[in-house]
Design a protein around this motif. Structure first.
Motif, short mmCIF file in Angstrom:
data_model
loop_
_atom_site.label_atom_id
_atom_site.label_comp_id
_atom_site.label_asym_id
_atom_site.label_seq_id
_atom_site.Cartn_x
_atom_site.Cartn_y
_atom_site.Cartn_z
N THR A 102 -8.80 -12.27 14.68
CA THR A 102 -7.29 -12.97 14.69
C THR A 102 -6.64 -11.96 16.93
O THR A 102 -5.31 -12.72 16.91
CB THR A 102 -6.45 -12.12 13.80
OG1 THR A 102 -6.79 -10.73 13.86
CG2 THR A 102 -7.05 -12.64 12.22
N GLU A 103 -7.59 -11.21 16.96
CA GLU A 103 -7.09 -11.01 18.44
C GLU A 103 -7.38 -12.30 19.02
O GLU A 103 -7.09 -11.91 21.08
CB GLU A 103 -8.29 -9.80 18.50
CG GLU A 103 -10.00 -10.51 18.76
CD GLU A 103 -10.22 -9.46 17.21
OE1 GLU A 103 -11.70 -9.51 17.21
OE2 GLU A 103 -8.80 -9.71 17.10
N ARG A 147 -11.89 -18.52 17.21
CA ARG A 147 -12.60 -17.83 16.72
C ARG A 147 -14.34 -18.13 16.18
O ARG A 147 -14.72 -17.94 16.20
CB ARG A 147 -11.36 -17.50 15.11
CG ARG A 147 -10.71 -16.85 15.63
CD ARG A 147 -9.15 -17.05 14.48
NE ARG A 147 -8.06 -16.06 15.46
CZ ARG A 147 -7.09 -16.18 14.19
NH1 ARG A 147 -6.75 -16.73 13.11
NH2 ARG A 147 -5.96 -15.89 15.44
N ASN A 165 -10.87 -4.16 15.07
CA ASN A 165 -10.85 -5.36 15.67
C ASN A 165 -12.04 -5.81 14.72
O ASN A 165 -13.13 -5.23 14.53
CB ASN A 165 -11.08 -5.20 16.74
CG ASN A 165 -12.44 -4.40 17.59
OD1 ASN A 165 -13.58 -4.68 16.80
ND2 ASN A 165 -11.57 -3.52 18.08
#
Length: 265
Positions: free
Chosen positions: A15-16, A22, A249
Protein backbone atom coordinates in the motif's frame (compact mmCIF):
# COMPACT_ATOMS: atom_id res chain seq x y z
CA UNK A 1 7.07 -22.55 2.65
CA UNK A 2 7.36 -25.69 0.58
CA UNK A 3 4.04 -27.17 -0.49
CA UNK A 4 1.99 -24.03 0.22
CA UNK A 5 1.01 -21.43 -2.37
CA UNK A 6 0.67 -17.81 -1.26
CA UNK A 7 -0.93 -14.96 -3.22
CA UNK A 8 -0.73 -11.25 -2.46
CA UNK A 9 -3.85 -9.31 -1.60
CA UNK A 10 -3.23 -6.00 -3.34
CA UNK A 11 -5.70 -4.08 -1.20
CA UNK A 12 -3.67 -4.87 1.92
CA UNK A 13 -0.10 -5.34 0.70
CA UNK A 14 2.24 -2.89 -1.02
CA UNK A 15 0.00 0.00 0.00
CA UNK A 16 3.05 2.27 0.01
CA UNK A 17 2.64 2.18 -3.80
CA UNK A 18 -0.17 3.27 -6.15
CA UNK A 19 -2.45 0.35 -6.95
CA UNK A 20 -1.22 -0.12 -10.52
CA UNK A 21 2.37 -0.48 -9.28
CA UNK A 22 1.53 -3.20 -6.78
CA UNK A 23 1.42 -5.92 -9.46
CA UNK A 24 5.10 -5.47 -10.27
CA UNK A 25 5.95 -5.24 -6.58
CA UNK A 26 4.14 -8.52 -5.88
CA UNK A 27 5.98 -10.27 -8.71
CA UNK A 28 9.32 -8.87 -7.54
CA UNK A 29 8.60 -10.16 -4.04
CA UNK A 30 8.16 -13.67 -5.45
CA UNK A 31 4.37 -13.97 -5.65
CA UNK A 32 2.93 -15.81 -8.63
CA UNK A 33 -0.66 -14.78 -8.02
CA UNK A 34 -2.72 -11.94 -6.58
CA UNK A 35 -6.18 -11.28 -5.22
CA UNK A 36 -8.11 -8.08 -4.56
CA UNK A 37 -11.74 -7.68 -3.75
CA UNK A 38 -12.98 -4.79 -5.85
CA UNK A 39 -11.56 -4.48 -9.37
CA UNK A 40 -14.49 -2.43 -10.66
CA UNK A 41 -12.79 0.98 -10.63
CA UNK A 42 -10.51 -0.29 -13.41
CA UNK A 43 -11.22 -1.65 -16.86
CA UNK A 44 -10.78 -5.40 -17.04
CA UNK A 45 -8.40 -5.03 -20.01
CA UNK A 46 -6.12 -2.78 -17.95
CA UNK A 47 -6.02 -5.27 -15.07
CA UNK A 48 -5.37 -8.14 -17.44
CA UNK A 49 -2.45 -6.24 -18.91
CA UNK A 50 -0.94 -5.76 -15.44
CA UNK A 51 -1.29 -9.45 -14.72
CA UNK A 52 0.28 -10.54 -18.00
CA UNK A 53 3.16 -8.06 -17.87
CA UNK A 54 4.11 -9.32 -14.42
CA UNK A 55 3.48 -13.03 -14.93
CA UNK A 56 0.71 -13.15 -12.35
CA UNK A 57 -2.60 -14.97 -11.99
CA UNK A 58 -5.76 -13.42 -10.57
CA UNK A 59 -7.19 -15.78 -7.95
CA UNK A 60 -10.06 -13.95 -6.27
CA UNK A 61 -12.44 -11.00 -6.58
CA UNK A 62 -15.50 -10.02 -4.53
CA UNK A 63 -19.01 -9.17 -5.55
CA UNK A 64 -19.55 -5.38 -5.69
CA UNK A 65 -20.53 -3.31 -2.67
CA UNK A 66 -22.61 -0.17 -2.25
CA UNK A 67 -21.56 3.32 -1.08
CA UNK A 68 -19.65 3.61 2.19
CA UNK A 69 -22.63 5.27 3.90
CA UNK A 70 -25.15 2.65 2.75
CA UNK A 71 -26.28 -0.65 4.26
CA UNK A 72 -24.73 -2.32 1.19
CA UNK A 73 -21.22 -1.16 2.10
CA UNK A 74 -20.13 -4.73 2.95
CA UNK A 75 -22.20 -6.58 0.38
CA UNK A 76 -25.87 -7.19 -0.15
CA UNK A 77 -26.65 -10.90 -0.60
CA UNK A 78 -28.66 -11.17 2.63
CA UNK A 79 -30.73 -8.02 2.05
CA UNK A 80 -34.24 -8.48 0.57
CA UNK A 81 -34.47 -4.83 -0.48
CA UNK A 82 -31.14 -5.05 -2.35
CA UNK A 83 -31.94 -7.98 -4.61
CA UNK A 84 -31.62 -6.06 -7.88
CA UNK A 85 -28.34 -4.46 -6.77
CA UNK A 86 -26.95 -7.86 -5.81
CA UNK A 87 -27.92 -9.57 -9.07
CA UNK A 88 -26.53 -6.77 -11.21
CA UNK A 89 -23.36 -6.92 -9.15
CA UNK A 90 -23.04 -10.67 -9.54
CA UNK A 91 -23.33 -10.34 -13.31
CA UNK A 92 -20.57 -7.73 -13.22
CA UNK A 93 -18.39 -9.96 -11.03
CA UNK A 94 -18.84 -12.84 -13.45
CA UNK A 95 -17.87 -10.56 -16.34
CA UNK A 96 -14.65 -9.55 -14.60
CA UNK A 97 -13.91 -13.12 -13.55
CA UNK A 98 -14.21 -14.25 -17.15
CA UNK A 99 -12.01 -11.44 -18.44
CA UNK A 100 -9.32 -12.04 -15.81
CA UNK A 101 -9.55 -15.85 -15.88
CA UNK A 102 -10.26 -15.66 -12.15
CA UNK A 103 -11.47 -18.92 -10.56
CA UNK A 104 -13.06 -17.54 -7.35
CA UNK A 105 -15.71 -14.94 -6.55
CA UNK A 106 -16.43 -14.07 -2.92
CA UNK A 107 -20.21 -13.71 -2.63
CA UNK A 108 -20.44 -11.08 0.10
CA UNK A 109 -23.30 -11.66 2.51
CA UNK A 110 -23.57 -8.09 3.76
CA UNK A 111 -24.84 -6.48 6.94
CA UNK A 112 -28.19 -7.47 8.43
CA UNK A 113 -30.36 -4.48 7.46
CA UNK A 114 -32.73 -2.67 9.79
CA UNK A 115 -36.22 -4.19 9.91
CA UNK A 116 -35.07 -7.59 8.62
CA UNK A 117 -34.78 -10.53 11.00
CA UNK A 118 -32.16 -13.28 10.69
CA UNK A 119 -34.62 -15.79 9.27
CA UNK A 120 -35.63 -13.43 6.47
CA UNK A 121 -32.00 -12.57 5.78
CA UNK A 122 -31.08 -16.25 5.60
CA UNK A 123 -33.89 -16.93 3.14
CA UNK A 124 -32.69 -14.08 0.92
CA UNK A 125 -29.08 -15.23 1.21
CA UNK A 126 -29.98 -18.77 0.19
CA UNK A 127 -32.09 -17.48 -2.70
CA UNK A 128 -29.25 -15.33 -3.99
CA UNK A 129 -26.75 -18.16 -3.65
CA UNK A 130 -29.03 -20.49 -5.63
CA UNK A 131 -29.50 -17.92 -8.40
CA UNK A 132 -25.79 -17.10 -8.52
CA UNK A 133 -24.71 -20.71 -8.45
CA UNK A 134 -26.56 -21.48 -11.66
CA UNK A 135 -24.56 -18.76 -13.42
CA UNK A 136 -21.31 -19.82 -11.76
CA UNK A 137 -21.68 -23.42 -12.86
CA UNK A 138 -22.40 -22.29 -16.41
CA UNK A 139 -19.26 -20.14 -16.44
CA UNK A 140 -17.09 -22.63 -14.57
CA UNK A 141 -16.18 -20.41 -11.60
CA UNK A 142 -16.45 -21.11 -7.89
CA UNK A 143 -18.36 -18.96 -5.41
CA UNK A 144 -16.92 -18.52 -1.92
CA UNK A 145 -18.75 -17.79 1.32
CA UNK A 146 -16.64 -15.97 3.91
CA UNK A 147 -17.71 -15.60 7.54
CA UNK A 148 -16.47 -12.23 8.86
CA UNK A 149 -16.19 -11.45 12.55
CA UNK A 150 -18.52 -8.93 14.18
CA UNK A 151 -15.72 -6.88 15.68
CA UNK A 152 -14.38 -5.84 12.29
CA UNK A 153 -17.79 -5.48 10.62
CA UNK A 154 -20.56 -5.04 13.22
CA UNK A 155 -23.83 -6.52 12.03
CA UNK A 156 -22.29 -8.70 9.29
CA UNK A 157 -24.82 -11.44 8.66
CA UNK A 158 -22.49 -14.36 7.93
CA UNK A 159 -20.21 -14.33 10.97
CA UNK A 160 -20.53 -18.00 11.93
CA UNK A 161 -18.26 -20.57 10.23
CA UNK A 162 -20.62 -23.35 11.24
CA UNK A 163 -23.57 -21.69 9.48
CA UNK A 164 -21.48 -21.11 6.35
CA UNK A 165 -20.42 -24.75 6.31
CA UNK A 166 -24.00 -25.90 6.78
CA UNK A 167 -25.14 -23.84 3.79
CA UNK A 168 -22.34 -25.21 1.63
CA UNK A 169 -23.17 -28.76 2.65
CA UNK A 170 -26.82 -28.23 1.75
CA UNK A 171 -25.95 -27.13 -1.78
CA UNK A 172 -23.36 -29.90 -2.17
CA UNK A 173 -21.74 -28.28 -5.21
CA UNK A 174 -18.04 -28.03 -6.13
CA UNK A 175 -18.87 -24.49 -7.31
CA UNK A 176 -19.73 -23.30 -3.77
CA UNK A 177 -16.95 -23.44 -1.20
CA UNK A 178 -15.79 -21.88 2.04
CA UNK A 179 -13.26 -19.07 2.25
CA UNK A 180 -11.48 -19.91 5.49
CA UNK A 181 -9.98 -16.70 6.81
CA UNK A 182 -7.88 -17.78 9.78
CA UNK A 183 -7.97 -14.34 11.39
CA UNK A 184 -11.78 -14.14 11.25
CA UNK A 185 -12.09 -17.67 12.62
CA UNK A 186 -9.77 -16.85 15.53
CA UNK A 187 -11.79 -13.76 16.46
CA UNK A 188 -15.19 -15.47 16.06
CA UNK A 189 -14.51 -18.98 17.33
CA UNK A 190 -10.87 -19.69 18.22
CA UNK A 191 -9.89 -23.38 18.15
CA UNK A 192 -8.16 -22.86 14.79
CA UNK A 193 -6.66 -26.31 14.31
CA UNK A 194 -9.89 -28.15 15.06
CA UNK A 195 -11.93 -25.87 12.81
CA UNK A 196 -9.39 -26.12 9.97
CA UNK A 197 -9.47 -29.90 10.10
CA UNK A 198 -13.27 -29.89 10.32
CA UNK A 199 -13.88 -27.53 7.41
CA UNK A 200 -10.89 -28.01 5.11
CA UNK A 201 -12.86 -30.49 2.93
CA UNK A 202 -15.33 -27.65 2.23
CA UNK A 203 -12.65 -24.98 1.74
CA UNK A 204 -11.76 -23.49 -1.63
CA UNK A 205 -9.48 -20.69 -0.45
CA UNK A 206 -7.64 -19.67 2.73
CA UNK A 207 -6.64 -16.21 3.90
CA UNK A 208 -4.12 -15.39 6.61
CA UNK A 209 -3.50 -12.62 9.12
CA UNK A 210 -2.42 -12.84 12.73
CA UNK A 211 -4.64 -11.96 15.67
CA UNK A 212 -5.46 -9.74 17.42
CA UNK A 213 -4.35 -6.89 15.12
CA UNK A 214 -4.73 -8.46 11.64
CA UNK A 215 -1.00 -8.08 11.03
CA UNK A 216 1.42 -10.49 9.35
CA UNK A 217 1.76 -14.10 10.54
CA UNK A 218 4.24 -14.31 13.40
CA UNK A 219 3.35 -10.91 14.85
CA UNK A 220 0.54 -12.00 17.14
CA UNK A 221 -0.95 -14.80 19.18
CA UNK A 222 -1.22 -17.65 16.67
CA UNK A 223 1.28 -20.49 16.17
CA UNK A 224 1.88 -20.30 12.42
CA UNK A 225 4.52 -23.02 12.28
CA UNK A 226 1.89 -25.39 13.65
CA UNK A 227 -0.88 -24.08 11.36
CA UNK A 228 1.20 -24.29 8.18
CA UNK A 229 2.50 -27.73 9.17
CA UNK A 230 -1.10 -28.85 9.61
CA UNK A 231 -2.01 -27.59 6.13
CA UNK A 232 0.96 -29.41 4.62
CA UNK A 233 0.02 -32.59 6.45
CA UNK A 234 -3.49 -32.31 5.01
CA UNK A 235 -1.96 -31.79 1.55
CA UNK A 236 -3.77 -28.50 1.03
CA UNK A 237 -3.15 -27.53 -2.60
CA UNK A 238 -5.22 -24.35 -2.81
CA UNK A 239 -4.08 -20.76 -2.60
CA UNK A 240 -3.48 -18.85 0.63
CA UNK A 241 -4.26 -15.15 0.37
CA UNK A 242 -2.08 -12.77 2.36
CA UNK A 243 -4.77 -10.40 3.60
CA UNK A 244 -3.06 -8.60 6.44
CA UNK A 245 -1.92 -5.13 7.50
CA UNK A 246 1.90 -5.06 7.65
CA UNK A 247 3.19 -3.65 10.92
CA UNK A 248 5.80 -1.63 9.02
CA UNK A 249 5.91 -2.29 5.28
CA UNK A 250 5.23 -5.25 3.03
CA UNK A 251 8.86 -6.21 2.39
CA UNK A 252 9.63 -6.37 6.10
CA UNK A 253 6.42 -8.29 6.77
CA UNK A 254 7.59 -11.03 4.38
CA UNK A 255 11.16 -11.16 5.68
CA UNK A 256 10.50 -13.56 8.54
CA UNK A 257 10.47 -16.56 6.23
CA UNK A 258 6.94 -17.71 7.11
CA UNK A 259 5.85 -17.49 3.46
CA UNK A 260 9.05 -18.52 1.72
CA UNK A 261 9.06 -15.05 0.11
CA UNK A 262 11.06 -11.92 0.85
CA UNK A 263 14.50 -11.88 2.36
CA UNK A 264 13.68 -14.81 4.60
CA UNK A 265 13.38 -17.17 1.64
Amino acid sequence: MQGLHFCANLKWLFTELPFEQRFAAAAQAGFEAVEFGLPYDYEADFLLQQLKENGLRQILINTPIGPADSVMRSGSACQPQSSEFFRNGMREALRYAAALDCPFIHLQAGILPPGVNEREALQQFISNIKWSLELAVEQGVCLLLEPINLRDIPGFFLHDFHLAANIIEQFNSPHLRLMFDIYHCQISHGDISHNLLRYLPLTGHIQVADAPYRSEPGSGELNWDFIFKLLRQQDYQGWIGCEYKPLTNTAESLSGGWSGLGSGK
